[in-house]
Motif scaffolding. Structure first.
Motif, PDB file in Angstrom:
ATOM      1  N   ARG A 192       0.845  -1.189   0.000  1.00 55.11           N
ATOM      2  CA  ARG A 192       0.000   0.000   0.000  1.00 55.11           C
ATOM      3  C   ARG A 192       0.881   1.240   0.000  1.00 55.11           C
ATOM      4  N   THR A 193       0.474   2.269  -0.698  1.00 53.76           N
ATOM      5  CA  THR A 193       1.200   3.536  -0.714  1.00 53.76           C
ATOM      6  C   THR A 193       0.441   4.587   0.099  1.00 53.76           C
ATOM      7  N   PHE A 194       1.194   5.525   0.665  1.00 52.31           N
ATOM      8  CA  PHE A 194       0.614   6.593   1.476  1.00 52.31           C
ATOM      9  C   PHE A 194       1.141   7.932   0.987  1.00 52.31           C
ATOM     10  N   ARG A 195       0.245   8.877   0.842  1.00 53.83           N
ATOM     11  CA  ARG A 195       0.648  10.217   0.434  1.00 53.83           C
ATOM     12  C   ARG A 195       1.382  10.927   1.566  1.00 53.83           C
ATOM     13  N   GLU A 196       2.217  11.879   1.202  1.00 53.24           N
ATOM     14  CA  GLU A 196       2.880  12.722   2.196  1.00 53.24           C
ATOM     15  C   GLU A 196       1.844  13.381   3.103  1.00 53.24           C
ATOM     16  N   ARG A 197       2.109  13.318   4.410  1.00 51.71           N
ATOM     17  CA  ARG A 197       1.248  13.906   5.442  1.00 51.71           C
ATOM     18  C   ARG A 197      -0.024  13.115   5.719  1.00 51.71           C
ATOM     19  N   SER A 198      -0.193  11.972   5.111  1.00 48.20           N
ATOM     20  CA  SER A 198      -1.378  11.157   5.385  1.00 48.20           C
ATOM     21  C   SER A 198      -1.158  10.310   6.640  1.00 48.20           C
ATOM     22  N   VAL A 199      -2.260   9.971   7.319  1.00 47.22           N
ATOM     23  CA  VAL A 199      -2.195   9.132   8.515  1.00 47.22           C
ATOM     24  C   VAL A 199      -2.085   7.672   8.085  1.00 47.22           C
ATOM     25  N   MET A 200      -1.046   7.004   8.525  1.00 40.30           N
ATOM     26  CA  MET A 200      -0.829   5.611   8.166  1.00 40.30           C
ATOM     27  C   MET A 200      -1.506   4.675   9.166  1.00 40.30           C
ATOM     28  N   LEU A 201      -1.420   5.014  10.448  1.00 40.74           N
ATOM     29  CA  LEU A 201      -2.102   4.281  11.515  1.00 40.74           C
ATOM     30  C   LEU A 201      -2.695   5.321  12.456  1.00 40.74           C
ATOM     31  N   ARG A 202      -3.965   5.181  12.769  1.00 40.48           N
ATOM     32  CA  ARG A 202      -4.649   6.209  13.563  1.00 40.48           C
ATOM     33  C   ARG A 202      -4.708   5.818  15.036  1.00 40.48           C
ATOM     34  N   VAL A 237       0.707   7.181  13.463  1.00 35.63           N
ATOM     35  CA  VAL A 237       1.837   7.195  12.538  1.00 35.63           C
ATOM     36  C   VAL A 237       1.445   8.026  11.325  1.00 35.63           C
ATOM     37  N   VAL A 238       2.281   9.008  10.998  1.00 35.70           N
ATOM     38  CA  VAL A 238       2.009   9.928   9.898  1.00 35.70           C
ATOM     39  C   VAL A 238       3.161   9.880   8.907  1.00 35.70           C
ATOM     40  N   ALA A 239       2.848   9.833   7.625  1.00 28.60           N
ATOM     41  CA  ALA A 239       3.870   9.829   6.577  1.00 28.60           C
ATOM     42  C   ALA A 239       4.448  11.229   6.420  1.00 28.60           C
ATOM     43  N   LEU A 240       5.754  11.368   6.603  1.00 26.21           N
ATOM     44  CA  LEU A 240       6.412  12.652   6.375  1.00 26.21           C
ATOM     45  C   LEU A 240       6.752  12.841   4.908  1.00 26.21           C
ATOM     46  N   THR A 241       6.994  11.735   4.232  1.00 23.87           N
ATOM     47  CA  THR A 241       7.248  11.724   2.794  1.00 23.87           C
ATOM     48  C   THR A 241       6.319  10.675   2.183  1.00 23.87           C
ATOM     49  N   PRO A 242       6.199  10.605   0.862  1.00 27.10           N
ATOM     50  CA  PRO A 242       5.452   9.483   0.286  1.00 27.10           C
ATOM     51  C   PRO A 242       6.033   8.163   0.782  1.00 27.10           C
ATOM     52  N   CYS A 243       5.187   7.282   1.271  1.00 27.43           N
ATOM     53  CA  CYS A 243       5.639   6.027   1.877  1.00 27.43           C
ATOM     54  C   CYS A 243       5.009   4.823   1.181  1.00 27.43           C
ATOM     55  N   PRO A 260      25.847  15.051  -1.331  1.00 31.94           N
ATOM     56  CA  PRO A 260      25.301  15.248   0.010  1.00 31.94           C
ATOM     57  C   PRO A 260      23.989  14.482   0.217  1.00 31.94           C
ATOM     58  N   VAL A 261      23.609  14.313   1.498  1.00 33.66           N
ATOM     59  CA  VAL A 261      22.346  13.669   1.850  1.00 33.66           C
ATOM     60  C   VAL A 261      21.267  14.741   1.929  1.00 33.66           C
ATOM     61  N   ARG A 262      20.116  14.457   1.334  1.00 37.40           N
ATOM     62  CA  ARG A 262      19.007  15.417   1.291  1.00 37.40           C
ATOM     63  C   ARG A 262      17.820  14.852   2.068  1.00 37.40           C
ATOM     64  N   LEU A 263      17.412  15.541   3.126  1.00 34.23           N
ATOM     65  CA  LEU A 263      16.254  15.158   3.930  1.00 34.23           C
ATOM     66  C   LEU A 263      15.089  16.072   3.573  1.00 34.23           C
ATOM     67  N   THR A 264      13.947  15.492   3.258  1.00 28.54           N
ATOM     68  CA  THR A 264      12.789  16.291   2.879  1.00 28.54           C
ATOM     69  C   THR A 264      11.582  15.922   3.737  1.00 28.54           C
ATOM     70  N   GLY A 265      10.585  16.807   3.740  1.00 30.56           N
ATOM     71  CA  GLY A 265       9.313  16.503   4.387  1.00 30.56           C
ATOM     72  C   GLY A 265       9.203  16.947   5.830  1.00 30.56           C
ATOM     73  N   LEU A 266      10.288  17.501   6.409  1.00 25.70           N
ATOM     74  CA  LEU A 266      10.279  17.878   7.818  1.00 25.70           C
ATOM     75  C   LEU A 266      10.011  19.362   7.977  1.00 25.70           C
ATOM     76  N   SER A 267       9.048  19.704   8.819  1.00 22.30           N
ATOM     77  CA  SER A 267       8.813  21.104   9.138  1.00 22.30           C
ATOM     78  C   SER A 267       9.654  21.488  10.357  1.00 22.30           C
ATOM     79  N   GLN A 268       9.871  22.781  10.546  1.00 21.96           N
ATOM     80  CA  GLN A 268      10.609  23.237  11.721  1.00 21.96           C
ATOM     81  C   GLN A 268       9.856  22.904  13.002  1.00 21.96           C
ATOM     82  N   GLU A 269       8.529  22.903  12.941  1.00 21.03           N
ATOM     83  CA  GLU A 269       7.736  22.548  14.101  1.00 21.03           C
ATOM     84  C   GLU A 269       7.978  21.096  14.505  1.00 21.03           C
ATOM     85  N   GLU A 270       8.072  20.196  13.524  1.00 22.42           N
ATOM     86  CA  GLU A 270       8.330  18.781  13.821  1.00 22.42           C
ATOM     87  C   GLU A 270       9.727  18.571  14.393  1.00 22.42           C
TER      88      GLU A 270
END
Length: 219
Positions: free
Chosen positions: A17-27, A81-87, A156-166
């Motif tokens: 199964r695929t999950f969109r970025e920011r979608s809830v994977m387990l509630r 559990v929330v997807a930070l990137t497409p999972c 370099p390593v590139r990290l995406t999907g993280l907000s400053q709040e997180e």
């Protein structure tokens, strides 16, 4: 963590199964009818309190099981559990997963994984109480690097999907404090940042920050 062979076999026990970025994977609060074997992407585990406060618990990456505790105990999920990137993950039904684990003698492996996660949580709580912000921030970025690019990492390593709040939630500080900490890491040449992007430019410098003594800065 399960061995490579056990992980591959386990992945064959369920549906992808695929999950969109920011979608809830387990509630949180839902019954433990299934768990997820994360094969691609980055996710966060959080606990939502009745008063609306969100407590960060962990980051998870490829090779991690998600939701196995509620499956074993037959209880409702105590975290979300929330997807930070497409999972991408394999959905494993609870009964089938339990049978597979018992038949293949993997119960002890999962117990070791649970203990490892408990030690990880204890170490994190200690860091929040004893380490300076920039050190905690560097360690958090290193953990994320290990999750997203284990072993032979690109440069370099590139990290995406993280907000400053997180990031603030993960390091136990305010968003403004994170902005200040990231500025220090940028000035040292360790990272570059953009909106929801952290690029590790110099892994050695970042590791120096992660191991710096209180009050000291890497040279």
């Amino acid at each position: 963590m399960l061995s490579g062979e056990a992980w591959r076999e386990l992945r064959g026990q369920g549906a992808i199964r695929t999950f969109r970025e920011r979608s809830v994977m387990l509630r949180q609060g839902s019954p433990g009818t299934h768990l997820l074997a994360l094969t691609d992407g980055l996710a966060k585990v959080v606990c939502r309190e009745p008063d609306g406060v969100v407590t960060w618990l962990a980051f998870r990456g490829p090779g991690d099981l998600l939701g196995e505790v509620s499956v074993f105990h037959g209880t409702r999920r105590t975290a979300e559990v929330v997807a930070l990137t497409p999972c991408t993950a394999v959905v494993l039904e609870a009964d089938r997963f339990r049978r597979y684990i018992e038949q293949h003698g993997l119960v002890m492996d999962l117990m070791r994984q649970a203990l490892s996660r408990m030690r990880e949580s204890d170490a994190h709580r200690t860091e929040l109480l004893t380490l300076p912000l920039v050190v905690r921030l560097a360690r958090t970025i290193l953990r994320l690097t290990e999750l997203t690019a284990p072993g032979a990492r690109p440069d370099p390593v590139r990290l995406t999907g993280l907000s400053q709040e997180e990031i603030a939630q993960a390091t136990g500080v305010t968003r403004n404090a994170v902005i200040t900490g990231l500025q220090r890491l940028r000035e040292s040449g360790a990272v570059e940042t953009a909106r929801r992007v952290i690029v590790i430019k110099d892994m050695r410098v970042l590791r120096d920050w992660a191991t710096a003594a209180p009050g000291a800065a890497p040279s």
